[in-house]
Structure formats: C-alpha cells, structure tokens
Design a protein around this motif. Structure first.
Motif, PDB file in Angstrom:
ATOM      1  N   LEU A  55      49.201  35.517  42.929  1.00  0.00           N
ATOM      2  CA  LEU A  55      49.408  36.544  41.906  1.00  0.00           C
ATOM      3  C   LEU A  55      49.499  37.942  42.516  1.00  0.00           C
ATOM      4  N   TRP A  56      48.586  38.249  43.421  1.00  0.00           N
ATOM      5  CA  TRP A  56      48.625  39.569  44.052  1.00  0.00           C
ATOM      6  C   TRP A  56      49.860  39.724  44.924  1.00  0.00           C
ATOM      7  N   ARG A  57      50.346  38.639  45.502  1.00  0.00           N
ATOM      8  CA  ARG A  57      51.572  38.702  46.303  1.00  0.00           C
ATOM      9  C   ARG A  57      52.762  39.061  45.420  1.00  0.00           C
ATOM     10  N   VAL A  58      52.825  38.447  44.243  1.00  0.00           N
ATOM     11  CA  VAL A  58      53.924  38.720  43.314  1.00  0.00           C
ATOM     12  C   VAL A  58      53.800  40.118  42.719  1.00  0.00           C
ATOM     13  N   ALA A  59      52.592  40.498  42.340  1.00  0.00           N
ATOM     14  CA  ALA A  59      52.390  41.751  41.611  1.00  0.00           C
ATOM     15  C   ALA A  59      52.325  42.984  42.508  1.00  0.00           C
ATOM     16  N   ASP A  60      52.005  42.800  43.783  1.00  0.00           N
ATOM     17  CA  ASP A  60      51.796  43.959  44.648  1.00  0.00           C
ATOM     18  C   ASP A  60      52.260  43.674  46.072  1.00  0.00           C
ATOM     19  N   ARG A  61      53.546  43.423  46.215  1.00  0.00           N
ATOM     20  CA  ARG A  61      54.108  43.099  47.534  1.00  0.00           C
ATOM     21  C   ARG A  61      53.829  44.178  48.574  1.00  0.00           C
ATOM     22  N   GLU A  62      53.913  45.434  48.144  1.00  0.00           N
ATOM     23  CA  GLU A  62      53.769  46.542  49.092  1.00  0.00           C
ATOM     24  C   GLU A  62      52.314  46.877  49.414  1.00  0.00           C
ATOM     25  N   GLY A  63      51.364  46.312  48.662  1.00  0.00           N
ATOM     26  CA  GLY A  63      49.955  46.558  48.924  1.00  0.00           C
ATOM     27  C   GLY A  63      49.453  47.902  48.426  1.00  0.00           C
ATOM     28  N   SER A  64      50.132  48.481  47.454  1.00  0.00           N
ATOM     29  CA  SER A  64      49.742  49.800  46.955  1.00  0.00           C
ATOM     30  C   SER A  64      48.510  49.767  46.049  1.00  0.00           C
ATOM     31  N   LEU A  65      48.115  48.583  45.632  1.00  0.00           N
ATOM     32  CA  LEU A  65      46.963  48.446  44.728  1.00  0.00           C
ATOM     33  C   LEU A  65      45.731  47.881  45.430  1.00  0.00           C
ATOM     34  N   THR A  66      45.652  48.028  46.732  1.00  0.00           N
ATOM     35  CA  THR A  66      44.587  47.391  47.504  1.00  0.00           C
ATOM     36  C   THR A  66      43.194  47.762  47.002  1.00  0.00           C
ATOM     37  N   GLY A  67      42.960  49.022  46.700  1.00  0.00           N
ATOM     38  CA  GLY A  67      41.642  49.428  46.211  1.00  0.00           C
ATOM     39  C   GLY A  67      41.278  48.756  44.901  1.00  0.00           C
ATOM     40  N   LYS A  68      42.228  48.709  43.980  1.00  0.00           N
ATOM     41  CA  LYS A  68      41.993  48.064  42.688  1.00  0.00           C
ATOM     42  C   LYS A  68      41.861  46.549  42.852  1.00  0.00           C
ATOM     43  N   ALA A  69      42.631  46.000  43.753  1.00  0.00           N
ATOM     44  CA  ALA A  69      42.547  44.561  44.013  1.00  0.00           C
ATOM     45  C   ALA A  69      41.206  44.203  44.641  1.00  0.00           C
ATOM     46  N   ARG A  70      40.675  45.086  45.458  1.00  0.00           N
ATOM     47  CA  ARG A  70      39.372  44.838  46.088  1.00  0.00           C
ATOM     48  C   ARG A  70      38.259  44.802  45.026  1.00  0.00           C
ATOM     49  N   ILE A  71      38.360  45.646  44.010  1.00  0.00           N
ATOM     50  CA  ILE A  71      37.391  45.612  42.906  1.00  0.00           C
ATOM     51  C   ILE A  71      37.439  44.246  42.230  1.00  0.00           C
ATOM     52  N   HIS A  72      38.638  43.731  42.001  1.00  0.00           N
ATOM     53  CA  HIS A  72      38.800  42.402  41.410  1.00  0.00           C
ATOM     54  C   HIS A  72      38.135  41.348  42.291  1.00  0.00           C
ATOM     55  N   TRP A  73      38.376  41.434  43.593  1.00  0.00           N
ATOM     56  CA  TRP A  73      37.825  40.461  44.540  1.00  0.00           C
ATOM     57  C   TRP A  73      36.295  40.476  44.496  1.00  0.00           C
ATOM     58  N   VAL A  74      35.710  41.670  44.541  1.00  0.00           N
ATOM     59  CA  VAL A  74      34.246  41.798  44.544  1.00  0.00           C
ATOM     60  C   VAL A  74      33.660  41.263  43.240  1.00  0.00           C
ATOM     61  N   LEU A  75      34.201  41.708  42.111  1.00  0.00           N
ATOM     62  CA  LEU A  75      33.667  41.267  40.818  1.00  0.00           C
ATOM     63  C   LEU A  75      33.775  39.758  40.638  1.00  0.00           C
ATOM     64  N   HIS A  76      34.942  39.202  40.954  1.00  0.00           N
ATOM     65  CA  HIS A  76      35.142  37.763  40.758  1.00  0.00           C
ATOM     66  C   HIS A  76      34.179  36.955  41.633  1.00  0.00           C
ATOM     67  N   ASN A  77      34.112  37.292  42.904  1.00  0.00           N
ATOM     68  CA  ASN A  77      33.274  36.510  43.811  1.00  0.00           C
ATOM     69  C   ASN A  77      31.787  36.694  43.527  1.00  0.00           C
ATOM     70  N   LEU A  78      31.379  37.896  43.174  1.00  0.00           N
ATOM     71  CA  LEU A  78      29.988  38.132  42.794  1.00  0.00           C
ATOM     72  C   LEU A  78      29.644  37.319  41.544  1.00  0.00           C
ATOM     73  N   GLY A  79      30.498  37.394  40.529  1.00  0.00           N
ATOM     74  CA  GLY A  79      30.261  36.645  39.300  1.00  0.00           C
ATOM     75  C   GLY A  79      30.206  35.152  39.537  1.00  0.00           C
ATOM     76  N   MET A  80      31.085  34.667  40.400  1.00  0.00           N
ATOM     77  CA  MET A  80      31.117  33.241  40.680  1.00  0.00           C
ATOM     78  C   MET A  80      29.833  32.778  41.365  1.00  0.00           C
ATOM     79  N   VAL A  81      29.382  33.531  42.358  1.00  0.00           N
ATOM     80  CA  VAL A  81      28.152  33.155  43.058  1.00  0.00           C
ATOM     81  C   VAL A  81      26.961  33.173  42.100  1.00  0.00           C
ATOM     82  N   VAL A  82      26.880  34.197  41.261  1.00  0.00           N
ATOM     83  CA  VAL A  82      25.772  34.295  40.301  1.00  0.00           C
ATOM     84  C   VAL A  82      25.830  33.142  39.300  1.00  0.00           C
ATOM     85  N   GLN A  83      27.011  32.872  38.752  1.00  0.00           N
ATOM     86  CA  GLN A  83      27.130  31.811  37.754  1.00  0.00           C
ATOM     87  C   GLN A  83      26.810  30.441  38.342  1.00  0.00           C
ATOM     88  N   VAL A  84      27.375  30.115  39.476  1.00  0.00           N
ATOM     89  CA  VAL A  84      27.140  28.800  40.087  1.00  0.00           C
ATOM     90  C   VAL A  84      25.671  28.659  40.494  1.00  0.00           C
TER      91      VAL A  84
END
Length: 127
Positions: A55-84
């Motif tokens: 999805l990130w490859r399709v939506a952000d080929r040039e990598g201009s959203l890296t900071g916003k994408a990193r927030i997604h990465w942190v939130l998703h992985n943190l939530g997953m570890v807590v939930q599991v």
C-alpha cells in the motif's frame, strides 16, 4: 522502494518468523487453546505488514510521506504487541482484567488504521 516500504516489508518478515516460532512453541507445549494470539500475530503482524508495504509503495512511491508513514508503523506495531500480549495473558491467567489491555491494543490499531486512511485515501484514486 522507499524507506517505509522497506521497513514494512522487513517488519512483516520478522513478524512471520515470530509467528512461526510462537506456533512451534504452542505445538510443542500442546497449548492448542492459544490459537487466538497466534492468529492475531500472523494476521496483524505478518500479513498486515506485507500488505502495508504494498500500500505504501502504491500510495507514496517517492517517499514524501515517510514521517506520516512512520507514525502509522509505530501505532500499528505498538497496538499489535499490546493486543496480542493481552490475549495471551487472558488465556494464561484467566483474569478478565487483561481484557482492558486487549481493548487498549485494539483501539491503538484502529487509530493507526484511521491515520492510514486519512493519509493515503486520496492517493489511491485512478489518475
């Protein structure tokens, strides 16, 4: 491949390895009732991470959203570890108070998903 596509793909591969090791542990110790945390680890960790890499490859080929994408990465992985972890603790202890941990992790994953939708929705339209 931009930085976040790479990070999501590598994260997915690590979650795949963790899922397999956890599954082997569950099988060897005959804890077949713990299939829920194992399934969530595989689906939210391995499969979702690989899907997010695409999805990130399709939506952000040039990598201009890296900071916003990193927030997604942190939130998703943190939530997953807590939930599991909460799921595992409910199964291991039988203590329903860990349901709050499950809810906190799930809410964090939902927040991460809403963030993802907000950031990339407009980039996924045909041009």
């Amino acid at each position: 491949m931009n930085a976040m596509t790479s990070l999501w793909a590598r994260t997915g591969l690590l979650w795949f390895l963790a899922t397999m090791i956890f599954g082997m542990y569950l099988g060897m110790t005959q804890q077949f009732g713990a299939s829920s945390p194992h399934a969530h680890l595989g689906l939210l960790g391995w499969l979702s991470s690989i899907a997010f890499a695409f999805l990130w490859r399709v939506a952000d080929r040039e990598g201009s959203l890296t900071g916003k994408a990193r927030i997604h990465w942190v939130l998703h992985n943190l939530g997953m570890v807590v939930q599991v972890s909460g799921l595992w603790m409910v199964i291991k202890t039988g203590n329903g108070v860990y349901g709050l941990v499950i809810a906190a992790g799930g809410a964090t994953i939902i927040l991460a998903t809403l963030w993802l939708l907000f950031i990339i929705w407009g980039r996924l339209v045909p041009r």
